[in-house]
Design an enzyme around this catalytic site. Structure first.
Site: not given
Length: 749
Positions: A148, A150, A152, A267, A355, A449, A452, A467, A472
């Site tokens: 079957e 798996k 998640d 299941y 897995k 930055c 700016c 910054c 900014c």
């Protein structure tokens, strides 16, 4: 970790690194050396790590490490316990099912039978080892397997009696789960009544309760829509569909769950005795006949080679599915043979979870671009040629920070390996070194930055580059909202919505611009809403935009004018200087009295203030060294803010706020004394009591130590009271506190 359930989703890289380091021990070497003491110490450490990360995953829906990292820790613990059986404890993660129960939010439910976890096979070699053991135990060629997908998602157990839905519970700790019946009722594919045909097929009386098990999941399409909505509303998105499903199933309001479009695959069952079935594939047929949603991608395999083929096909087509899978669950099909194999302390011997490895692709890194966050943190982002991974096309991934870039040695122009952490979050694994250009150079953080042009600040001992400019644009909205908030300048009526409109209209570029607004300008702003009906008297038609209007605008301007009277400490807090909160702002204001004196002060002078160390001092000096910030401060002064601390006014203000006599406060009678408050106070809140004590010169802290002068304990006092008594710290009740606040004198021993 569990049947049809992956263990961990996406991962912050620093946590992954720590987990890998924690899992880097050598249990085999430990066993060979016979060093039992070291083995016991390592086993205890591993149990602690496993419990912590299981709690993050099951209880908080906020995993910090991947399933692979968790499995490394678990395998190492299993190896140590195999070498030293006497180290096995009943509380060890190898002896129990992972999971936690939140008894405060949901009613605990005891499962009809224990819900076991599932042993994992991380590769084909480990899968073959399990198949060989199974064939050896049951007879080669005498075993059939049900394979079957798996899923998640989040494990769930659903109970029926007389064919009717009774309740639903989460897996919890395997024995006890959380009652989520109201939420599960909203899931469309969960039958409220079982079919008559299925009930007639039961071996027992239909009144016998049955508990089926399965997985609640969120389809990929629903997950994308949910995150699109979160993005549009400014909320943090879910990391992956598994977390989204878990968060949705555990909502307090079933109406929220109903909107999340959850689904199930069933299941398993707690006890097959009530049914006329002898195998897993027959049981799945019964589930379908009863009305349950059963995954169609199931196969009965009679040879290990067929099992291999099913796993290969599932891996090849995983991206074609509208739900996430992270492997294949292989079960011995016959229930009789399952009974012969039995269980270990935590998992069935008759099943294993194969897995999948994360899907990886190679592409070319074209650029490392800087993204400036709302708090000023500069985050490097990899921009690479688009590539399809795990069913979607990705072209960018965060590189987190400069340390991460150096650790992976990623450079612009490299051919890189990418995958999706948790099959969701794009991640750069690292470079393909044999394809690196000879003239490649290491990448470094910018000194200015990109948003700016202001200098970038990097504090010693920290990873982040920031910054700190008030000008900014990348940080503008957050800084503006912080400025007007209740704990700062306290401008009532100016919230996130109005700030958005002011910024969009180009009216506010920094906090000083607030004080250039007038009633007419604010009144004319478009709220983004429209009139539903026409109103001839007001001269509006249906569909016309609704402006802010003069009434609200007048209130906003009045509140802004009132905020000019806020003391210097509040202003310093409102500026958003890193590490400067309300109390630090007050300390700085009382020590330096004017913003000019603070600007001229040395870092050492600032660090010398009580409660302010080198880290805060460096942050303040860095902020005040930016020319744009000084310009904003001057414009605030020009707008009418004094930027000076009036000690007399401050004392009077604190006295008024706390009810303490102003003349008494001026004497600071409690100077040199340290108080801790705990429990519930009836006459004032703990914050109010703390402020009153500070007004009289006392220091108020949050923890009890030998330096504590007095503990004020109200009803429901807890561990602080116990610690104070053990240290011999005098304990006062609320009546004694009020006497101190009235007289400025402490009780005589």
């Amino acid at each position: 970790m569990s049947e049809q359930q992956s263990l961990f989703g996406d991962l912050a890289m620093d946590n992954e690194t720590r987990a890998q380091q924690a899992a880097s021990g050598a249990p085999a070497a430990t066993a060979q050396q016979g060093d039992r003491a070291k083995a016991a110490e390592r086993a205890a450490e591993l149990r602690h790590l496993l419990d912590y990360h299981a709690y993050r995953y099951y209880a908080l829906d906020a995993p910090e490490i991947t399933d692979a990292a968790f499995d490394k820790l678990l395998v190492e613990l299993q190896q140590i316990e195999a070498a030293y059986p006497d180290l096995v404890t009943s509380s060890s993660y190898t002896q129990r099912v992972g999971g936690f129960v939140d008894a405060e939010q949901f009613t605990p439910v005891t499962h009809m039978a224990r819900m076991y976890s599932m042993d994992d096979a991380m590769n084909l070699e480990e899968l073959d080892e399990w198949l060989d053991r199974t064939e050896a135990a049951l007879g080669a060629g005498n075993v059939a397997y049900t394979c079957e997908l798996k899923i998640d998602g989040l494990g769930v157990a659903i109970t029926y009696q007389d064919g009717a839905f009774v309740r639903a519970a989460t897996r919890g700790d395997g024995t006890t789960g959380e009652d989520v019946s109201l939420n599960v009722r909203t899931i469309k594919d969960v039958p409220m009544h079982l079919s008559e045909a299925a009930l007639e097929h039961m071996a027992a009386d239909r009144s016998t309760p049955i508990e089926v098990r399965g997985e609640v999941y969120m389809p990929k399409g629903s997950f994308m829509r949910l995150n699109d909505e979160a993005d549009a509303e400014g909320r943090d998105p879910f990391a992956n569909p598994r977390n989204a499903a878990a968060g949705s199933l555990r909502q307090k309001d079933p109406k929220v769950t109903a909107k999340r479009d959850l689904a199930t695959f069933i299941y398993a069952i707690a006890d097959t005795a009530p049914l006329h079935v002898d195998s897993q594939h027959e049981f799945l047929d019964w589930l379908r006949s009863a009305g349950f949603s059963v995954n169609p991608n199931v196969a009965r395999c009679t040879t290990p080679a067929a099992v291999h083929q099913f796993c290969a096909d599932a891996l090849a087509h995983r991206s074609d599915l509208d739900y996430d899978i992270d492997g294949v669950v292989v079960k011995v099909d016959s229930f009789t043979q399952q009974g012969d194999l039995g269980f270990t302390a935590r998992a069935p011997r008759w099943a294993i979870a194969f897995k999948f490895p994360p899907e990886e692709k190679t592409t070319v890194l074209r650029e490392i671009r800087i993204q400036v966050g709302r708090t000023g943190v500069l985050t490097p982002v990899a921009e690479f040629d688009p590539v399809t991974v795990a069913g979607s096309t990705i072209a960018r991934a965060t590189l987190h920070n400069i340390d991460e870039i150096r650790r992976k040695d990623v450079r612009v122009g490299d051919t890189i390996i990418v995958h999706k952490a948790g099959d969701v979050i794009p991640e750069v694994v690292g470079p393909v070194l044999d394809k690196r250009w000879p003239d490649s150079v290491e990448w470094d953080m910018p000194t200015e930055c990109p948003a700016c042009g202001s200098p970038v600040v990097h504090e010693d001992g920290e990873v982040a580059y920031r910054c700190v400019s008030l000008d900014c644009p990348a940080q503008l909205k957050e800084r503006l909202i912080h400025w007007v908030s209740r704990g700062c300048m306290d401008v009532d009526g100016v919230g996130e919505e109005l700030v958005d409109k002011l910024v969009e209209a180009g009216l506010v570029h920094d906090v000083a611009d607030f004080y250039q607004l007038d009633v007419d300008t604010v009144a004319a702003l478009d709220t983004g809403r429209t009139y539903a009906t026409s109103n001839a008297k007001k001269g509006v038609a249906a569909g016309d935009p609704i402006p802010v209007g003069p009434t609200i605008a007048a209130k906003v301007i009045d509140q802004l004018n009132q905020s000019k009277q806020q003391p210097l400490g509040r202003v310093l807090f409102a500026l958003g200087i890193r590490h400067v909160g309300k109390s630090v702002g007050e300390v700085l204001a009382q020590r330096f009295l004017t913003i000019d004196a603070l600007v001229q002060a040395s870092e050492e002078d600032i660090a010398g203030c009580e409660g302010i160390g080198p880290k805060i001092a460096a942050s303040v000096k860095q902020f005040l060294a930016v020319p744009e910030n000084l310009e904003v401060l001057q414009r605030l002064r020009d707008a009418g803010l004094s930027l000076e601390e009036d000690l007399g006014a401050a004392a009077a203000r604190v006295a008024q706020q706390t009810g303490v006599d102003a003349d008494l406060a001026a004497e600071h009678p409690l100077e040199g004394l340290t108080f801790v408050l705990t429990g519930t106070l009836e006459l004032r809140t703990r914050d109010e009591a703390g402020a009153a004590l500070k007004a009289l010169g006392a220091k108020v802290t949050g923890s009890v130590s030998k330096k504590t002068s007095y503990l004020v304990a109200g009803p429901k006092a807890g561990s602080k009271l116990t610690k104070a008594e053990s240290l011999g710290v005098p304990v006062l009740d609320e009546a004694q506190l009020e006497q101190i606040l009235t007289t400025g004198k402490v009780p005589q021993e």
